[in-house]
Structures are given as structure tokens and as C-alpha cells.
Scaffold this active site. Structure first.
Site, short mmCIF file in Angstrom:
data_model
loop_
_atom_site.label_atom_id
_atom_site.label_comp_id
_atom_site.label_asym_id
_atom_site.label_seq_id
_atom_site.Cartn_x
_atom_site.Cartn_y
_atom_site.Cartn_z
N ARG A 60 0.48 -1.45 -0.36
CA ARG A 60 0.00 0.00 -0.03
C ARG A 60 0.91 1.21 -0.06
NH1 ARG A 60 -2.99 -3.34 3.51
NH2 ARG A 60 -4.71 -4.22 2.33
N LYS B 108 3.90 11.54 -11.07
CA LYS B 108 2.89 10.70 -12.13
C LYS B 108 3.51 9.47 -12.33
CE LYS B 108 0.28 14.00 -14.81
NZ LYS B 108 -0.17 14.55 -16.23
N GLU C 140 11.50 18.84 -24.96
CA GLU C 140 10.58 19.02 -23.73
C GLU C 140 11.19 20.22 -23.18
OE1 GLU C 140 7.95 17.50 -22.54
OE2 GLU C 140 7.99 15.72 -23.80
N LYS D 200 8.70 23.09 -13.43
CA LYS D 200 7.76 22.03 -13.12
C LYS D 200 7.33 21.95 -11.67
CE LYS D 200 6.30 17.34 -14.01
NZ LYS D 200 6.28 16.15 -14.81
N GLU E 28 -3.56 17.54 -11.36
CA GLU E 28 -4.03 17.91 -12.82
C GLU E 28 -5.61 18.50 -12.86
OE1 GLU E 28 -1.59 16.68 -16.18
OE2 GLU E 28 -3.39 16.33 -17.14
N ARG F 237 -2.09 22.52 -14.18
CA ARG F 237 -0.94 21.66 -14.66
C ARG F 237 -1.13 21.11 -16.26
NH1 ARG F 237 1.58 16.48 -11.06
NH2 ARG F 237 3.02 15.52 -12.78
N ASN G 165 1.22 20.32 -20.80
CA ASN G 165 0.94 19.50 -22.04
C ASN G 165 1.04 20.26 -23.34
OD1 ASN G 165 0.41 17.05 -20.76
ND2 ASN G 165 -1.36 17.70 -20.07
N HIS H 270 1.54 18.66 -26.63
CA HIS H 270 1.35 17.15 -26.50
C HIS H 270 0.12 16.61 -27.15
CE1 HIS H 270 4.54 17.52 -23.66
NE2 HIS H 270 4.42 16.37 -23.20
N HIS I 154 0.65 13.56 -28.91
CA HIS I 154 0.15 12.29 -28.49
C HIS I 154 -0.50 11.59 -29.61
CE1 HIS I 154 0.15 13.07 -23.88
NE2 HIS I 154 1.01 12.39 -24.33
N HIS J 128 9.07 10.24 -27.97
CA HIS J 128 7.78 11.27 -27.57
C HIS J 128 8.05 12.64 -27.86
CE1 HIS J 128 4.70 12.69 -24.77
NE2 HIS J 128 5.87 13.38 -24.33
P1 NAD Z 1 13.41 5.51 -21.78
O1 NAD Z 1 13.15 5.40 -20.05
O2 NAD Z 1 12.84 4.50 -22.73
O3 NAD Z 1 14.91 5.57 -22.08
C1 NAD Z 1 15.49 5.74 -23.45
C2 NAD Z 1 16.54 4.83 -23.62
O4 NAD Z 1 17.75 5.29 -23.10
C3 NAD Z 1 16.50 3.44 -22.92
O5 NAD Z 1 16.77 2.41 -23.87
C4 NAD Z 1 17.31 3.21 -22.04
O6 NAD Z 1 17.61 2.38 -21.50
C5 NAD Z 1 18.33 4.31 -22.38
N1 NAD Z 1 19.18 5.01 -21.18
C6 NAD Z 1 18.54 5.63 -19.96
N2 NAD Z 1 19.56 6.27 -19.49
C7 NAD Z 1 20.76 6.29 -20.20
C8 NAD Z 1 22.03 6.59 -20.04
N3 NAD Z 1 22.27 7.46 -19.28
N4 NAD Z 1 22.93 6.26 -20.81
C9 NAD Z 1 22.56 5.39 -21.97
N5 NAD Z 1 21.49 4.79 -22.31
C10 NAD Z 1 20.36 5.33 -21.37
O7 NAD Z 1 12.65 6.80 -22.17
P2 NAD Z 1 12.50 8.46 -21.50
O8 NAD Z 1 12.45 9.20 -22.88
O9 NAD Z 1 13.42 8.60 -20.45
O10 NAD Z 1 10.94 8.17 -20.89
C11 NAD Z 1 9.94 8.01 -21.77
C12 NAD Z 1 9.08 7.44 -20.81
O11 NAD Z 1 8.52 8.51 -19.78
C13 NAD Z 1 7.59 7.14 -21.43
O12 NAD Z 1 6.97 5.97 -20.93
C14 NAD Z 1 6.52 8.31 -20.99
O13 NAD Z 1 5.13 7.97 -20.86
C15 NAD Z 1 7.32 8.60 -19.66
N6 NAD Z 1 6.78 10.08 -19.07
C16 NAD Z 1 6.48 10.07 -17.77
C17 NAD Z 1 6.22 11.40 -17.31
C18 NAD Z 1 5.82 11.46 -15.83
O14 NAD Z 1 5.32 12.66 -15.50
N7 NAD Z 1 5.60 10.35 -15.00
C19 NAD Z 1 6.47 12.60 -18.20
C20 NAD Z 1 6.85 12.52 -19.37
C21 NAD Z 1 7.05 11.04 -19.92
N1 GLY Z 2 4.62 15.52 -17.97
C1 GLY Z 2 3.33 15.94 -17.60
C2 GLY Z 2 3.11 16.14 -16.26
O1 GLY Z 2 3.95 15.79 -15.30
O2 GLY Z 2 1.93 16.56 -15.73
#
Ligand code: NAD
Ligand code: GLY
Length: 375
Positions: free
Chosen positions: A133, A155, A197, A239, A249, A253, A257, A260, A264, A277
Site C-alpha cells: 500500500r 505521475k 521538452e 515543473k 492536474e 498542470r 501539455n 502534447h 500524443h 515522444h
Molecule cells: P526510456 O526510459 O525508454 O529511455 C530511453 C533509452 O535510453 C532506453 O533505452 C534506456 O535504457 C536508455 N538510457 C537511459 N539512460 C541512459 C544513459 N544514461 N545512457 C545510455 N542509455 C540510457 O525513455 P525516456 O524518454 O526517458 O522516458 C519515456 C517514458 O517516460 C515514457 O514511458 C513516458 O510515458 C514517460 N513519461 C512520464 C512522465 C511523468 O510525468 N511520469 C512525463 C513524461 C514522460
Molecule cells: N508530463 C506532464 C506532467 O507531469 O504533468
């Protein structure tokens, strides 16, 4: 903010606070701070059992440094390496991690370290939100996107076959530590996806940041540690302020986006294969700026400077084969669509945006069609 993107050779760490009352936490950003992780976590978490959640790519590169730091501080961490990639952001992975934690007798007093990009961070955060939990967790982002976006704000979640991020929870970390040196090994395309971003933050809230990115892109070293530290801290500050004002949100918030709504839909339309993305968001930011001009909300020159900064990052994957109507209809499936009307986040100037819901479909389709045709 200093005006030159090359002013310092040495970059001291910076701290940003996410002010959420009793759930307030710090973001530590700097070069080499990964080796301080153990010491920082020691004072925050005491002698809790720790589980590192990462993937093989990140852990092979930096797992030893992290482990060494944790062991030096008296921790005996276990670790779980999930598959690398968005396709592993599933409930199946979450269950596998839950079971790993249970098998190793982690309990309510244990804590999780999310060590990777946004995929690892979203999954590990959701595991932390749900195991027993809810247990404590910290984020150690290793991509630029994770450093400026996904690791902060709480998130967490996973995808379903029906759509992205459909299962999740708002659950804040206790600390975020970003070592900019880790970004050196990031593929250039991932770094650039993160830069889009960062531009988003400039457009929505910070004209100086926008100019800083412009200067940064003119230097020959995108990985300059001082610049990266400044860039990430500036984005995190924005942020943090937005999340503090509207954690769940309910409205404000949504300004995060910007780009986005179009982005998206573009990702969905191309089956999540063509664009990172950030790249899809980059297209979206240009279109939103053009739409703002059409609506008389932004002057053309400002919109052109958004477009020119976005394009100066690099060449975006093409869109010329796409259909404006199909793109528009993909927007109807966006999670944030309320009563079938997309909310558009449109810039009014560099540094300010407005939320607009009632835009005539004809105008949006025309703007999309022109953009697709390269006009
Ligand atoms: P990712 O986590 O897939 O990383 C991209 C690639 O880089 C992967 O292959 C990873 O293994 C590699 N990598 C990571 N760090 C590295 C490093 N230092 N050196 C070499 N390789 C490395 O992609 P991302 O762009 O970081 O994240 C995308 C995800 O984030 C999506 O699932 C998206 O939905 C999510 N997201 C979440 C939020 C939120 O607020 N929670 C906001 C934006 C995006
Ligand atoms: N990435 C958008 C948010 O965190 O709200």
C-alpha cells in the site's frame, strides 16, 4: 540566469525544492552526484532495506557506481532489472517486481530506487505506490527527459494494450538525484528528444530559458555539464511550481501539455514507432504556435522563433505522408479530452500560454493540413 551558455567550466550542484507541504522534496542536480547517493539516502532513509529498479542498459553502465555509494553508506541493496523499452511498461512487469520484493522480504519500511529513464521511473514509482500500500521511493533519472519531466511531479504508472499510461497513481518521490554526467552515454536522439521538452518549458513559462537553450544549441558541446545543470534546474523549477499549484492536474498542470495534444495523437497515429515522444511533441509545439497565430493570440514573429528553435535541435521524423483528418481524429482519444473537446495549450508569447477548448475543427484541420504539406 546567466546570459552565456558557456560561462562556467566548473558546475556546482544545484537544488530545486518541490514545495508540497509535508510531502515536499528536493531535486539535486550536478556532475558526479551519483557517488553521493548513498550518503544522501542514508540521512533520508536511515537503515531501510533498499531495492534498486533499473534496466540492463543503465545498470551495466552505472550500477557499480550506485551500488558502491550505497554500500559505503551501509546499505545492502537488492536490485531488479526490468526489460529495456516502453513495451515493458506493463502490469506484468509491475507484478514481477512486486513478487521479487516479496521474495526478498521487503516490507513497509523498505524503499525503492528508480534508476533509469522515464520508463523505469514510471514503473518503479508505481511499484512503490502499490507495494504494501505504498513505500518510500527516490528517483535517479538517467535521461534528459526523465531529469526534467518524468522523475518529478509524482505521475507514476504503466500502459495497457488499450492505451498509454492508463493505469497509475499520483505518488511523489522523497528525493530526486540527477547526475548530468550520466547523460554522456545517452544516444544523441534521446538527448535531443529531451531538449524538445526543455524548449516546452521555455515557451510555457520562461523566455530566458528559451534564450539559454538557443545559446546552448550554438555551442559545440551539448553535454557541457554546467549548461546541463543549469538547464535541468531551470526546467525543474518550472515543473515544481506547476505541480505545487495543481498536483493532481485539475486544471493548471495541463500547461505542461503544450505540444502534447498534437504530439500524443501523432505518436498513436504512427503506432508509437516513428517518433520519440519529444519529437512528436516538437511537431505539436510548432503546430500549436501556428494555431495561436491563426487565432490572433500570438504574433507571427514569436511563433516563428518557436519553430526555428525547435528546428535548430535537429531534423524531425517526417509527417508528409499523414492525413490531417486522421490526425485530428486521433486527438479525440487523448486521455485529456473532456466531452470530446480537446484542450489546446496555446502560447501567447514566449513564456506564457493559454488553455483554449473551443477552436473550430475547420481551423485546426486547415492548420494541420498546411503543416503536413510543408507550408
Ligand atoms: P526510456 O526510459 O525508454 O529511455 C530511453 C533509452 O535510453 C532506453 O533505452 C534506456 O535504457 C536508455 N538510457 C537511459 N539512460 C541512459 C544513459 N544514461 N545512457 C545510455 N542509455 C540510457 O525513455 P525516456 O524518454 O526517458 O522516458 C519515456 C517514458 O517516460 C515514457 O514511458 C513516458 O510515458 C514517460 N513519461 C512520464 C512522465 C511523468 O510525468 N511520469 C512525463 C513524461 C514522460
Ligand atoms: N508530463 C506532464 C506532467 O507531469 O504533468
Amino acid at each position: 540566469m546567466r546570459s552565456s551558455a558557456n560561462a562556467h567550466l566548473h558546475s556546482p550542484p544545484m537544488t530545486v525544492t518541490v514545495p508540497l507541504g509535508e510531502r515536499q522534496y528536493e531535486i539535486l542536480i550536478g556532475a558526479g552526484v551519483l557517488s553521493e547517493a548513498g550518503m544522501r539516502l542514508g540521512s533520508l532513509l536511515g537503515d531501510r532495506a533498499l531495492a534498486i529498479i533499473s534496466n540492463p542498459t543503465v545498470f551495466d553502465l552505472y550500477g557499480r557506481t550506485l551500488r558502491r555509494s550505497l554500500v559505503r553508506a551501509g546499505f545492502r541493496p537488492i536490485h531488479y532489472l526490468m526489460g529495456d523499452g516502453e513495451r515493458y511498461k506493463t502490469l506484468r512487469t509491475v507484478e514481477a517486481i512486486h513478487r521479487h520484493l516479496a521474495a526478498h522480504r521487503l516490507d513497509r519500511s523498505s524503499a525503492i530506487i528508480a534508476f533509469g529513464g522515464g520508463v523505469v521511473g514510471d514503473v518503479a514509482g508505481f511499484v512503490a505506490a502499490t507495494f504494501m500500500r505504498g513505500i518510500a521511493y527516490v528517483q535517479l533519472p538517467t535521461t534528459l527527459l526523465a531529469a526534467i519531466d518524468s522523475s518529478i511531479g509524482g505521475k507514476t504508472g504503466v500502459n495497457l494494450p488499450e492505451g498509454k499510461n492508463l493505469v497509475g497513481a499520483f505518488y511523489q518521490p522523497r528525493l530526486v538525484i540527477t547526475d548530468v554526467r550520466l547523460l554522456r552515454s545517452l544516444p544523441t536522439r534521446e538527448l535531443k528528444a529531451g531538449l524538445y521538452e526543455a524548449i516546452k518549458y521555455g515557451v510555457i513559462a520562461d523566455a530566458e530559458l528559451f534564450d539559454f537553450i538557443r545559446l546552448m544549441l550554438r555551442t559545440d558541446d551539448l553535454l557541457d555539464e554546467s549548461n546541463l545543470t543549469t538547464l535541468i534546474a531551470r526546467c525543474c523549477r518550472i515543473k515544481a511550481a506547476v505541480v505545487a499549484a495543481d498536483e493532481r492536474e485539475s486544471g493548471y498542470r495541463q500547461i505542461l501539455n503544450y505540444g502534447h495534444t498534437f504530439g500524443h495523437a501523432l505518436e498513436a497515429l504512427t503506432h508509437y514507432r516513428r517518433f520519440k515522444h519529444g519529437e512528436a511533441v516538437a511537431h505539436g509545439m510548432i503546430i500549436a504556435a501556428r494555431l495561436a497565430v491563426e487565432l490572433g493570440l500570438m504574433d507571427r514573429e514569436a511563433a516563428e522563433s518557436v519553430e526555428s528553435l525547435v528546428r535548430s535541435v535537429g531534423r524531425l521524423p517526417p509527417i508528409a505522408d499523414l492525413d490531417a483528418r486522421a490526425w485530428l481524429s486521433a486527438m479525440q482519444y487523448d486521455k485529456k479530452v473532456r466531452r470530446k473537446k480537446p484542450t489546446y495549450i496555446l502560447p501567447t508569447t514566449i513564456g506564457a500560454v493559454k488553455m483554449v477548448t473551443d477552436i473550430p475543427t475547420r481551423l485546426v484541420t486547415r492548420t494541420l493540413a498546411r503543416y503536413i504539406q510543408g507550408r
